[in-house]
Design an enzyme around this catalytic site. Structure first.
Site, short mmCIF file in Angstrom:
data_model
loop_
_atom_site.label_atom_id
_atom_site.label_comp_id
_atom_site.label_asym_id
_atom_site.label_seq_id
_atom_site.Cartn_x
_atom_site.Cartn_y
_atom_site.Cartn_z
N PHE A 124 -22.39 -49.47 20.22
CA PHE A 124 -23.02 -49.51 18.90
C PHE A 124 -22.32 -50.58 18.04
O PHE A 124 -21.09 -50.64 18.01
CB PHE A 124 -22.89 -48.13 18.26
CG PHE A 124 -23.75 -47.92 17.05
CD1 PHE A 124 -25.11 -47.73 17.19
CD2 PHE A 124 -23.19 -47.91 15.79
CE1 PHE A 124 -25.91 -47.53 16.06
CE2 PHE A 124 -23.98 -47.71 14.67
CZ PHE A 124 -25.35 -47.51 14.81
N ASP A 201 -17.10 -42.25 21.76
CA ASP A 201 -18.04 -41.99 20.67
C ASP A 201 -19.18 -41.16 21.25
O ASP A 201 -19.94 -41.64 22.11
CB ASP A 201 -18.54 -43.32 20.10
CG ASP A 201 -19.38 -43.11 18.84
OD1 ASP A 201 -20.02 -42.04 18.72
OD2 ASP A 201 -19.40 -44.02 17.99
N TYR A 226 -25.61 -35.89 12.30
CA TYR A 226 -26.96 -35.94 11.73
C TYR A 226 -28.04 -36.32 12.74
O TYR A 226 -29.20 -36.43 12.40
CB TYR A 226 -27.02 -36.89 10.52
CG TYR A 226 -26.48 -38.29 10.76
CD1 TYR A 226 -27.22 -39.24 11.46
CD2 TYR A 226 -25.23 -38.66 10.28
CE1 TYR A 226 -26.71 -40.51 11.67
CE2 TYR A 226 -24.71 -39.93 10.48
CZ TYR A 226 -25.46 -40.85 11.18
OH TYR A 226 -24.96 -42.11 11.39
N LYS A 227 -27.65 -36.54 14.01
CA LYS A 227 -28.63 -36.91 15.04
C LYS A 227 -29.11 -35.63 15.73
O LYS A 227 -29.79 -34.83 15.11
CB LYS A 227 -28.01 -37.93 15.99
CG LYS A 227 -27.76 -39.26 15.25
CD LYS A 227 -26.99 -40.29 16.04
CE LYS A 227 -26.87 -41.57 15.20
NZ LYS A 227 -25.94 -42.53 15.78
N ARG A 375 -37.66 -46.58 20.96
CA ARG A 375 -36.98 -45.38 21.48
C ARG A 375 -37.82 -44.15 21.17
O ARG A 375 -38.27 -43.97 20.03
CB ARG A 375 -35.62 -45.19 20.81
CG ARG A 375 -34.61 -46.26 21.10
CD ARG A 375 -33.22 -45.85 20.64
NE ARG A 375 -33.18 -45.40 19.23
CZ ARG A 375 -32.06 -45.15 18.58
NH1 ARG A 375 -30.89 -45.28 19.18
NH2 ARG A 375 -32.09 -44.77 17.31
C1 LIG Z 1 -25.33 -43.48 14.94
C2 LIG Z 1 -24.06 -44.03 15.46
C3 LIG Z 1 -23.02 -44.38 14.58
C4 LIG Z 1 -23.21 -44.26 13.08
O1 LIG Z 1 -22.03 -44.31 12.38
P1 LIG Z 1 -21.98 -43.92 10.83
O2 LIG Z 1 -20.60 -44.23 10.45
O3 LIG Z 1 -22.36 -42.48 10.73
O4 LIG Z 1 -22.99 -44.73 10.10
C5 LIG Z 1 -21.83 -44.84 15.13
N1 LIG Z 1 -21.68 -44.96 16.48
C6 LIG Z 1 -22.67 -44.64 17.34
C7 LIG Z 1 -22.45 -44.76 18.81
C8 LIG Z 1 -23.89 -44.17 16.86
O5 LIG Z 1 -24.88 -43.87 17.70
#
Ligand SMILES: *Cc1c(COP(=O)(O)O)cnc(C)c1O
Length: 415
Positions: A124, A201, A226-227, A375
């Protein structure tokens, strides 16, 4: 061709089908396939947040002492079974990006004679930015293992890259684009053999794929709530630190919520002996309470049952792809082997952006990831087999009709 009755039959035997009622649905015709960006709202969330608002009105600052001060650890403890952690080793605080920074920096400090970090090109972007800045400030480099296929991170490529200059290997468990799953236990072992620490992560796996961090010997982990956990917009993220490391490593943002005795107001920082040392400042209580609602419903359903249904949903989506989408110019951008893929199925198409806009106009919300990926996030607690079937029908029909060719404009804003 797979028909409606076949999809309905799958719903009838789905042991999780009752869980759809635990979420607020304001438009029953809308098919929501973006729960991997922002999960739906659990029915209990609004009541719990309202109760906390009332407590704020009523008890004022006293509510901190009676209820709130320890909430980051309490909600973290509730999440722990989803990731194979002990309750004492998880805390919910700050954002994923901030937690990644804190833990990655702590890992670099714990390996002072090494300066490099390994990651994967498909990670990410926010993770790539944080890891790069840390590697550079510690006098080393971010080594980015290249991306060769939709199968994601190759164990062998990580094995070749890791050596005695590497302090940390940091990867995503599930690739946010392709949905491929990295081999967390093997990569963890490999990093450890070379003397590096690992930081995973879990943003795209928590709540949909069980992990066993304890058994795999993972050092550090972070992830979103939040996912798939349906914790609400901007819900604070979790962090995990293995019990062996908790007393050893220190994080760079040394705030009063990480102090051994915060209400002593000691001018000198003394880190708490336990997971609390990874706290920073005052936690967002209302968001944390909403996140707890999403975590509780996930724990109640059980992540093993959620994973079973997730594999069945993505398998149906693959069959429907072969039936109806392969002939309409789409390519599959997710591994076909169910054990190698997470909760979403990605399709690539040169016109993906306009198609995703046309899908929204036709009552299906997917998301678009530049440059050419759509997606389809199948969130097992509320996505049914009939949703997957009907969304594919709507997508095939809009392609036949050419609805996407009438969409104007380019990619803008949040999707
Ligand atoms: C969604 C996501 C994030 C989001 O990070 P925030 O700090 O909450 O904005 C980070 N890493 C991965 C792998 C994600 O899928």
């Amino acid at each position: 061709m797979i028909n409606r009755e076949q999809a309905q039959a799958l719903d009838q035997v789905d042991p999780l089908r009752e869980f759809a009622d635990r979420f607020v649905v304001t438009d029953p015709n809308l098919i929501y396939l973006d729960g991997n960006s922002l999960g739906r709202q659990p029915r209990t969330a609004a009541g719990l947040v309202t109760a906390a608002m009332d407590r704020w009105a009523d008890e004022l600052v006293g509510a901190w002492r009676s209820r709130w001060i320890d909430l980051p650890r309490q909600v973290g403890a509730a999440l722990a079974p989803l990731i194979g952690a002990d309750p004492a080793d998880v805390m919910i605080t700050d954002q994923t990006t901030v937690n990644l920074y804190k833990l990655a920096a702590a890992a670099m400090t714990a390996r002072p004679e090494r300066h490099d970090i390994i990651t994967h090109a498909g990670n990410f972007p926010s993770d790539l930015y944080v890891l790069n800045s840390l590697a550079v400030t510690s006098g080393g480099a971010l080594r980015v293992v290249e991306h060769h296929s939709i199968d994601g991170v190759s164990v062998d490529a990580i094995g070749l890259a890791v050596d005695d200059q590497v302090a940390l290997v940091s990867l995503s468990h599930v690739d946010f684009r392709s949905g491929s799953i990295a081999d967390l236990p093997r990569i963890t072992d490999m990093a450890h053999e070379a003397g590096a620490l690992v930081l995973w992560d879990l943003s795209h796996s928590v709540g949909v794929i069980p992990t066993d961090l304890r058994a795999a010997g993972v050092d550090l982990a972070v992830g979103c709530t939040y996912k798939y956990l349906n914790g609400g917009p901007g819900a604070p993220a979790f962090l995990y630190v293995s019990p062996d490391l908790q007393a050893e490593i220190v994080q760079p943002i040394q705030g009063w919520f990480g102090h051994e005795d915060m209400f002593a107001f000691d001018p000198a920082y003394r880190p708490a002996a336990d997971i609390r040392r990874f706290g920073v400042g005052t936690p967002p209580i209302l968001s944390l309470i909403a996140a707890g609602a999403g975590i509780d419903v996930t724990v109640e359903a059980g992540v093993a049952a959620i994973r079973e249904k997730s594999m069945a949903l993505t398998s149906l989506q693959m069959d429907l792809f072969d039936d109806q989408l392969a002939t309409r110019g789409f390519e599959l951008a997710t591994p076909r082997d169910p054990v190698k893929r997470g909760g979403h199925v990605s399709l690539s198409h040169p016109d993906a952006y306009r198609i995703s806009r046309a899908m929204i106009e036709h009552g299906v919300i997917p998301d678009f990831r530049a440059p050419n990926v759509i997606r389809l996030g199948l969130s097992p607690l509320y996505t049914s087999f009939i949703h997957v079937w009907a969304a594919t029908r709507r997508l095939a029909a809009l392609m036949d009709e050419g609805a996407h060719t009438r969409v104007e404009g380019d990619r803008t804003g949040v999707s």
